[in-house]
Design a protein around this motif. Structure first.
Motif, mmCIF file in Angstrom:
data_model
loop_
_atom_site.group_PDB
_atom_site.id
_atom_site.type_symbol
_atom_site.label_atom_id
_atom_site.label_comp_id
_atom_site.label_asym_id
_atom_site.label_seq_id
_atom_site.Cartn_x
_atom_site.Cartn_y
_atom_site.Cartn_z
ATOM 1 N N MET A 16 0.828 -1.212 0.000
ATOM 2 C CA MET A 16 0.000 0.000 0.000
ATOM 3 C C MET A 16 0.860 1.258 0.000
ATOM 4 S SD MET A 16 -3.157 1.034 2.372
ATOM 5 C CE MET A 16 -4.263 2.299 1.831
ATOM 6 N N LEU A 17 1.996 1.177 0.652
ATOM 7 C CA LEU A 17 2.906 2.326 0.694
ATOM 8 C C LEU A 17 3.861 2.352 -0.501
ATOM 9 C CD1 LEU A 17 3.724 2.248 4.508
ATOM 10 C CD2 LEU A 17 2.214 3.858 3.315
ATOM 11 N N ALA A 18 3.690 1.418 -1.431
ATOM 12 C CA ALA A 18 4.500 1.311 -2.654
ATOM 13 C C ALA A 18 5.978 1.063 -2.363
ATOM 14 C CB ALA A 18 4.323 2.536 -3.542
ATOM 15 N N LEU A 19 6.269 0.428 -1.250
ATOM 16 C CA LEU A 19 7.665 0.159 -0.903
ATOM 17 C C LEU A 19 8.348 -0.795 -1.880
ATOM 18 C CD1 LEU A 19 7.559 -0.038 2.990
ATOM 19 C CD2 LEU A 19 8.062 1.914 1.522
ATOM 20 N N PRO A 20 7.667 -1.832 -2.368
ATOM 21 C CA PRO A 20 8.363 -2.697 -3.330
ATOM 22 C C PRO A 20 8.831 -1.918 -4.562
ATOM 23 C CG PRO A 20 6.368 -3.761 -2.569
ATOM 24 C CD PRO A 20 6.346 -2.348 -2.048
ATOM 25 N N HIS A 21 8.025 -0.994 -5.013
ATOM 26 C CA HIS A 21 8.375 -0.208 -6.196
ATOM 27 C C HIS A 21 9.441 0.847 -5.887
ATOM 28 C CE1 HIS A 21 7.948 1.839 -10.004
ATOM 29 N NE2 HIS A 21 7.728 2.966 -9.361
ATOM 30 N N LEU A 22 9.356 1.440 -4.721
ATOM 31 C CA LEU A 22 10.224 2.576 -4.399
ATOM 32 C C LEU A 22 11.568 2.201 -3.779
ATOM 33 C CD1 LEU A 22 7.509 4.971 -2.935
ATOM 34 C CD2 LEU A 22 8.586 5.101 -5.191
ATOM 35 N N VAL A 23 11.611 1.154 -2.940
ATOM 36 C CA VAL A 23 12.858 0.900 -2.210
ATOM 37 C C VAL A 23 13.410 -0.506 -2.332
ATOM 38 C CG1 VAL A 23 12.367 2.688 -0.496
ATOM 39 C CG2 VAL A 23 11.735 0.332 -0.015
ATOM 40 N N CYS A 24 12.639 -1.434 -2.869
ATOM 41 C CA CYS A 24 13.129 -2.812 -2.929
ATOM 42 C C CYS A 24 14.250 -2.935 -3.966
ATOM 43 C CB CYS A 24 12.001 -3.779 -3.261
ATOM 44 S SG CYS A 24 12.495 -5.502 -2.998
ATOM 45 N N ARG A 25 15.229 -3.740 -3.655
ATOM 46 C CA ARG A 25 16.350 -3.940 -4.574
ATOM 47 C C ARG A 25 16.130 -5.133 -5.491
ATOM 48 N NH1 ARG A 25 20.210 -2.690 0.287
ATOM 49 N NH2 ARG A 25 20.213 -0.437 0.140
ATOM 50 N N ASN A 42 12.537 -13.933 10.313
ATOM 51 C CA ASN A 42 11.542 -13.169 11.055
ATOM 52 C C ASN A 42 10.261 -12.897 10.258
ATOM 53 O OD1 ASN A 42 12.352 -11.204 9.250
ATOM 54 N ND2 ASN A 42 13.134 -9.801 10.803
ATOM 55 N N GLY A 43 10.246 -13.187 8.962
ATOM 56 C CA GLY A 43 9.038 -13.030 8.159
ATOM 57 C C GLY A 43 8.806 -11.642 7.598
ATOM 58 N N GLU A 44 9.703 -10.691 7.870
ATOM 59 C CA GLU A 44 9.528 -9.333 7.356
ATOM 60 C C GLU A 44 9.838 -9.272 5.865
ATOM 61 O OE1 GLU A 44 11.873 -6.441 9.424
ATOM 62 O OE2 GLU A 44 10.593 -6.498 11.192
ATOM 63 N N PRO A 45 9.112 -8.434 5.121
ATOM 64 C CA PRO A 45 9.466 -8.217 3.718
ATOM 65 C C PRO A 45 10.880 -7.644 3.622
ATOM 66 C CG PRO A 45 7.290 -7.309 4.179
ATOM 67 C CD PRO A 45 7.891 -7.705 5.497
ATOM 68 N N CYS A 46 11.623 -8.052 2.623
ATOM 69 C CA CYS A 46 13.019 -7.633 2.479
ATOM 70 C C CYS A 46 13.168 -6.124 2.308
ATOM 71 C CB CYS A 46 13.664 -8.349 1.294
ATOM 72 S SG CYS A 46 13.815 -10.129 1.542
ATOM 73 N N CYS A 47 12.198 -5.487 1.668
ATOM 74 C CA CYS A 47 12.332 -4.061 1.386
ATOM 75 C C CYS A 47 12.387 -3.207 2.651
ATOM 76 C CB CYS A 47 11.215 -3.575 0.458
ATOM 77 S SG CYS A 47 9.555 -3.817 1.097
ATOM 78 N N LEU A 48 11.923 -3.722 3.776
ATOM 79 C CA LEU A 48 11.938 -2.929 5.002
ATOM 80 C C LEU A 48 13.352 -2.632 5.472
ATOM 81 C CD1 LEU A 48 9.013 -4.507 7.052
ATOM 82 C CD2 LEU A 48 8.983 -2.584 5.454
ATOM 83 N N ARG A 49 14.296 -3.467 5.108
ATOM 84 C CA ARG A 49 15.691 -3.233 5.492
ATOM 85 C C ARG A 49 16.286 -2.021 4.780
ATOM 86 N NH1 ARG A 49 18.218 -8.094 7.656
ATOM 87 N NH2 ARG A 49 16.693 -8.659 9.244
ATOM 88 N N ASN A 50 15.658 -1.581 3.689
ATOM 89 C CA ASN A 50 16.175 -0.454 2.915
ATOM 90 C C ASN A 50 15.618 0.886 3.374
ATOM 91 O OD1 ASN A 50 17.443 -2.438 1.382
ATOM 92 N ND2 ASN A 50 15.753 -2.532 -0.070
#
Length: 132
Positions: A16-25, A42-50
């Motif tokens: 919803m916050l478009a993180l995969p598009h904006l920050v995911c590598r 831990n189950g967190e989406p990888c993009c959160l580390r960015n």
């Protein structure tokens, strides 16, 4: 306080916050604006580390709001008639994010809660307080 991780809800919040598009590598996540990768530990989406600390705090606010609504929306008389107009957009987003993670057997009840909540008008902004 560490967040309790619900991978599916975190993924929907990130999308919803478009993180995969904006920050995911990861290219496939960026192109589809959808989380396909998460940490197995831990189950967190990888993009959160960015995210920066400030960005992660914003994500956490949306995620926690969605988590509260998913767990309590429509139960025990909870109607979410908020009196804080500054937070209304956050609450509305939380309802939309939570809706994506509602189990199929509970969608009818949650949709009734959502319709009832939408009937409640948004509170008017508070006038600025004068200081003299």
């Amino acid at each position: 306080m560490p967040l309790s991780v619900q991978t599916r809800l975190m993924v929907h919040t990130a999308e919803m916050l478009a993180l995969p598009h904006l920050v995911c590598r990861r290219r496939d996540c960026r192109r589809r604006n959808a989380c396909h990768w998460h940490f197995s530990g831990n189950g967190e989406p990888c993009c959160l580390r960015n995210l920066t600390a400030a960005q992660r705090q914003i994500f956490n606010e949306f995620y926690q709001q969605a988590q509260i609504i998913l767990e309590h929306g429509g139960h025990h008389g909870l109607t979410y008639t908020w009196g804080n107009p500054e937070q209304r957009a956050l609450f509305d987003a939380g309802v939309d994010i939570a809706r994506t993670a509602v189990p199929p057997f509970d969608k009818r009840r949650f949709d009734a809660f959502r319709r009832d909540r939408e009937k409640i008008p948004a509170p008017l902004p508070r006038p600025p307080q004068r200081t003299e």
